[in-house]
Write an enzyme that holds these catalytic residues in place. Sequence first.
Site, PDB file in Angstrom:
ATOM      1  N   THR A 257      57.692  74.910  -0.526  1.00 33.99           N
ATOM      2  CA  THR A 257      56.497  74.447  -1.238  1.00 33.99           C
ATOM      3  C   THR A 257      55.239  74.864  -0.486  1.00 33.99           C
ATOM      4  O   THR A 257      55.247  75.053   0.727  1.00 33.99           O
ATOM      5  CB  THR A 257      56.524  72.922  -1.454  1.00 33.99           C
ATOM      6  OG1 THR A 257      57.781  72.566  -1.986  1.00 33.99           O
ATOM      7  CG2 THR A 257      55.444  72.462  -2.405  1.00 33.99           C
TER       8      THR A 257
ATOM      9  N   THR B  18      56.039  75.427  -5.991  1.00 34.24           N
ATOM     10  CA  THR B  18      57.305  75.307  -5.253  1.00 34.24           C
ATOM     11  C   THR B  18      58.463  75.970  -5.970  1.00 34.24           C
ATOM     12  O   THR B  18      58.408  76.199  -7.191  1.00 34.24           O
ATOM     13  CB  THR B  18      57.651  73.810  -5.037  1.00 34.24           C
ATOM     14  OG1 THR B  18      58.742  73.698  -4.118  1.00 34.24           O
ATOM     15  CG2 THR B  18      58.048  73.117  -6.336  1.00 34.24           C
TER      16      THR B  18
ATOM     17  N   GLU C  32      61.293  74.377  -4.793  1.00 39.79           N
ATOM     18  CA  GLU C  32      62.009  73.209  -4.272  1.00 39.79           C
ATOM     19  C   GLU C  32      62.537  73.464  -2.860  1.00 39.79           C
ATOM     20  O   GLU C  32      61.757  73.504  -1.943  1.00 39.79           O
ATOM     21  CB  GLU C  32      63.069  72.720  -5.270  1.00 39.79           C
ATOM     22  CG  GLU C  32      64.047  71.627  -4.854  1.00 39.79           C
ATOM     23  CD  GLU C  32      63.582  70.453  -4.004  1.00 39.79           C
ATOM     24  OE1 GLU C  32      62.386  70.213  -3.825  1.00 39.79           O
ATOM     25  OE2 GLU C  32      64.470  69.764  -3.477  1.00 39.79           O
TER      26      GLU C  32
ATOM     27  N   GLU D 298      64.988  73.383  -8.636  1.00 38.87           N
ATOM     28  CA  GLU D 298      64.161  72.207  -8.937  1.00 38.87           C
ATOM     29  C   GLU D 298      64.943  71.062  -9.581  1.00 38.87           C
ATOM     30  O   GLU D 298      64.571  69.894  -9.462  1.00 38.87           O
ATOM     31  CB  GLU D 298      63.004  72.619  -9.857  1.00 38.87           C
ATOM     32  CG  GLU D 298      61.710  71.904  -9.570  1.00 38.87           C
ATOM     33  CD  GLU D 298      61.131  72.308  -8.234  1.00 38.87           C
ATOM     34  OE1 GLU D 298      60.946  71.411  -7.403  1.00 38.87           O
ATOM     35  OE2 GLU D 298      60.860  73.504  -8.012  1.00 38.87           O
TER      36      GLU D 298
ATOM     37  N   SER E 272      57.028  65.162  -6.414  1.00 34.10           N
ATOM     38  CA  SER E 272      56.122  64.451  -5.506  1.00 34.10           C
ATOM     39  C   SER E 272      54.834  65.226  -5.295  1.00 34.10           C
ATOM     40  O   SER E 272      53.949  64.766  -4.573  1.00 34.10           O
ATOM     41  CB  SER E 272      56.788  64.258  -4.138  1.00 34.10           C
ATOM     42  OG  SER E 272      57.974  63.531  -4.268  1.00 34.10           O
TER      43      SER E 272
ATOM     44  N   GLY F  23      56.049  69.292   1.240  1.00 34.45           N
ATOM     45  CA  GLY F  23      56.821  68.365   2.086  1.00 34.45           C
ATOM     46  C   GLY F  23      57.711  67.392   1.347  1.00 34.45           C
ATOM     47  O   GLY F  23      57.969  66.294   1.857  1.00 34.45           O
TER      48      GLY F  23
HETATM   49  N1  GLU Z   1      60.418  69.920  -5.277  1.00 34.68           N
HETATM   50  C1  GLU Z   1      59.608  68.992  -4.566  1.00 34.68           C
HETATM   51  C2  GLU Z   1      58.727  68.206  -5.526  1.00 34.68           C
HETATM   52  O1  GLU Z   1      58.416  68.671  -6.573  1.00 34.68           O
HETATM   53  C3  GLU Z   1      58.758  69.633  -3.550  1.00 34.68           C
HETATM   54  C4  GLU Z   1      59.602  70.139  -2.434  1.00 34.68           C
HETATM   55  C5  GLU Z   1      58.901  70.230  -1.127  1.00 34.68           C
HETATM   56  O2  GLU Z   1      57.717  70.017  -1.043  1.00 34.68           O
HETATM   57  O3  GLU Z   1      59.583  70.509  -0.135  1.00 34.68           O
HETATM   58  O4  GLU Z   1      58.373  67.128  -5.230  1.00 34.68           O
END
Ligand code: GLU
Length: 636
Positions: free
Chosen positions: A431, A449, A451, A479, A510, A531
């Site tokens: 990300t 991202t 993921e 994802e 997130s 993150g």
């Molecule tokens: N796939 C995550 C999300 O959408 C983000 C992954 C990451 O920040 O490491 O929340």
Amino acid sequence: MVTNLHRTFRPARIALAAGLALGGLQIACADMGDHGRGADRRHGGGGQELPQASGPAYKKGVVAVANPYAAEAGAQILERGGNAVDAAVAIAYALNVVEPQSAGIGGGGFMLIHLAQHRRTFVIDTREKAPAGATPDMFVNVPNASLQGVAVGVPGMVRGTALAVRKYGKLELDDVLAPATQLADQGFAATARYAAVSCNSRSQNSPESAAFFCPGGAAPVQGSLVQNKPLAQTFRLIARHGPDCFYKYMPQKGCDIAKGIVEGQKFNRPQAPNGKGGSMTYADLENYQAVERAPVEGSYRGYPIKAAMPPSSGGLTILQMLKMLERFPIGDASQGYGFGSVKTINVMADAMRLAFADRSIWMGDSDFVPVPSKGLLDPSYVGLRGAAIVPGTRIDPNPVPGDPRPYEIAGLQPGKRLAVAEPVTGPGETTTHFVVADKWGNLVSYTNTIESSHGIGVFAGYTREDGSFRNHGFLLNNELTDFNTTPSINPYTGGPGFNDVQPGKRPRSSMVPTMIFTPDGEPLIAYGSPGGATIINSVFNVTLNLIDHKMSLQEAINAPRVSITSAGSSIARDNGIAPAAPLAQATVDGLTALGYTVGAPADIGSVQAVLVDPKNGRQYGAADARREGTVIGLKR
Ligand code: GLU
């Protein structure tokens, strides 16, 4: 490490010759007349002292990006007359080349845009969608689900960025894609971070990605040339024919990217038993739509805040946490608060625990489930939840989710509480977050991202009739493991978990690109972070640093962070970036005495930010040396 780099565009050979070790960098062609925190105190409505930035000030645009090459791509587009939207799209494509483990056209994200002329702030949601064949139990008993084709969501970046450029940009898509295409074609010098994360277990999931990311079986050497000709060709196809060339299989036009995605996501990890490919079809790809949405809105101590809305949990969770803390004088060391004190981290930790408890059951794709967004942010509901926070104690037992529905719609009663499965995702190398401001005052805050690191570790591509591999040069996302990976029950409704898999649904995210406005409503700061679930807390920490602890933008980013991403009591922390000092041992001991577990320091997030002084339009960038954060500002 913070390094300075010459400002003009650096094709690979220059950087190679210089043998660069790139860290957080600030590339300045700036109005240098505005240094120092005390130099220019700004005030918002009500005489409030606004958060501020130190360092070079710009007027013609600034980019803050987690990679120097991608920052350069954005700066080039601004210089060519593009606006913040054009530059943001150029950066997103360039990051696919130079930070392929993090994000790219095989994935999706959230692009928060503020248009100065229309005073309008909105999000382009490019989040991936589950294919029509997806089922709630599709991950059950699938080993290493995040490395299987079944984890691949229908990618959103190409559709959403094309929409952004067409509706809100000033340049044509092919102009905007030119810097990234050049980077992929001519190559770049592997940065320290690229070299460090390139050859990991995920990137070796398929033979083609292993060959690319671990050339000769080893990590590429820092400074060595990385070219991705197949990706350059893919970008050219998109530039020439538009996003349909990505989403539709049109061999007569040479558009075979869709075939590469559909075939690529059939990957079932043949190196181990019981693997599972995905069900994505051409129809799933053709049907993908990016969505413009209104952001979640709230405020903290009089500052309006706008942030990513569902399917991201980011905006709702962070606004809940901030509201719960508003009754504490977080910035006041004389009352035992102040940055890094036991009391401050104590109340932050319990706010995180309460909000993450709610997040675990109430947040998901609001196109499919009735996310009680209003109730979750209702002042009475948040007040009631936050009342459990008592400085000097730790909420015990762990908080359970509340029921915001009466604050949304009166009259519903809670059902039986059941355990809810949380998918296992965590921070890694993946990300990316970046911010752009342009000379017209437009702002873009974009988190993107695929993921996990390197997504499923498989390139889009297919085997031709002659047995050779047609590689499209970009990684497929995983994802869909952001969904609950086992079907769950919402403890209040008794129905399926809000974040359970459904066909066509977007997994809960997130990611939280965020903007703070002045009390008068002028855009002030745009920021965000990668993150996993810690994204929310990185943005939370930085917000408190800016508004309560009165840090400058860069100080707010450098300061050590704390994070809890569940109702539990384990506090993750990092050491911050010098000159910021790590948390004092006395603080760690004090938190431990309250019953928290405080982990060993490990980096949390990578925040890029821009601050615009509403008084004079000066723009300041700040970037995170936890990765290779880079700021480039344009000459006056
Ligand atoms: N796939 C995550 C999300 O959408 C983000 C992954 C990451 O920040 O490491 O929340």
